[in-house]
Design a protein around this motif. Structure first.
Motif, mmCIF file in Angstrom:
data_model
loop_
_atom_site.group_PDB
_atom_site.id
_atom_site.type_symbol
_atom_site.label_atom_id
_atom_site.label_comp_id
_atom_site.label_asym_id
_atom_site.label_seq_id
_atom_site.Cartn_x
_atom_site.Cartn_y
_atom_site.Cartn_z
ATOM 1 N N THR A 7 0.851 -1.182 0.000
ATOM 2 C CA THR A 7 0.000 0.000 0.000
ATOM 3 C C THR A 7 0.890 1.236 0.000
ATOM 4 N N CYS A 8 0.639 2.114 -0.956
ATOM 5 C CA CYS A 8 1.436 3.324 -1.085
ATOM 6 C C CYS A 8 1.222 4.219 0.142
ATOM 7 N N VAL A 9 2.335 4.687 0.739
ATOM 8 C CA VAL A 9 2.209 5.537 1.921
ATOM 9 C C VAL A 9 1.749 6.940 1.547
ATOM 10 N N VAL A 10 1.857 7.287 0.266
ATOM 11 C CA VAL A 10 1.495 8.642 -0.145
ATOM 12 C C VAL A 10 0.020 8.734 -0.508
ATOM 13 N N CYS A 11 -0.454 7.850 -1.405
ATOM 14 C CA CYS A 11 -1.824 7.983 -1.886
ATOM 15 C C CYS A 11 -2.728 6.852 -1.389
ATOM 16 N N GLY A 12 -2.149 5.844 -0.732
ATOM 17 C CA GLY A 12 -2.979 4.783 -0.179
ATOM 18 C C GLY A 12 -3.406 3.731 -1.185
ATOM 19 N N ARG A 27 6.104 3.238 -1.901
ATOM 20 C CA ARG A 27 5.343 4.182 -2.726
ATOM 21 C C ARG A 27 4.995 3.537 -4.054
ATOM 22 N N CYS A 28 3.788 3.848 -4.545
ATOM 23 C CA CYS A 28 3.378 3.305 -5.832
ATOM 24 C C CYS A 28 4.169 4.014 -6.935
ATOM 25 N N PRO A 29 4.153 3.432 -8.141
ATOM 26 C CA PRO A 29 4.927 4.035 -9.241
ATOM 27 C C PRO A 29 4.580 5.504 -9.477
HETATM 28 ZN ZN LIG Z 1 0.932 6.421 -4.507
#
Ligand SMILES: [Zn+2]
Length: 73
Positions: A7-12, A27-29
């Motif tokens: 799970t991306c810590v920035v956007c979830g 973080r996601c791409p």
């Molecule tokens: Zn993200």
């Protein structure tokens, strides 16, 4: 073969953690682009939106802390 789902810590958002994925493993791409990392947040946000989001994050952090403390007492 499946990659681990993180799970991306920035956007979830959930994303596959591929071995060749650039940027941070948490973080996601989309949030691993140089611009996103520089902004420290989703790209394309106005200062007002960014401020509102940081307030949301702060509130979320506080709620999380309350939960943790409540467990102790
Ligand atoms: Zn993200």
């Amino acid at each position: 073969m499946a990659f681990p789902i993180k799970t991306c810590v920035v956007c979830g958002e959930e994303f596959e953690l591929r071995p060749d994925k650039p940027g941070f493993a948490n973080r996601c791409p989309e949030c691993s682009t140089p611009e996103a990392m520089e902004a420290g947040d989703k790209p394309g946000l106005s200062p007002e939106e960014r401020k509102a989001q940081s307030e949301v994050n702060e509130a979320r952090r506080r709620a999380m802390r309350d939960l943790l403390y409540r467990k102790d007492s």
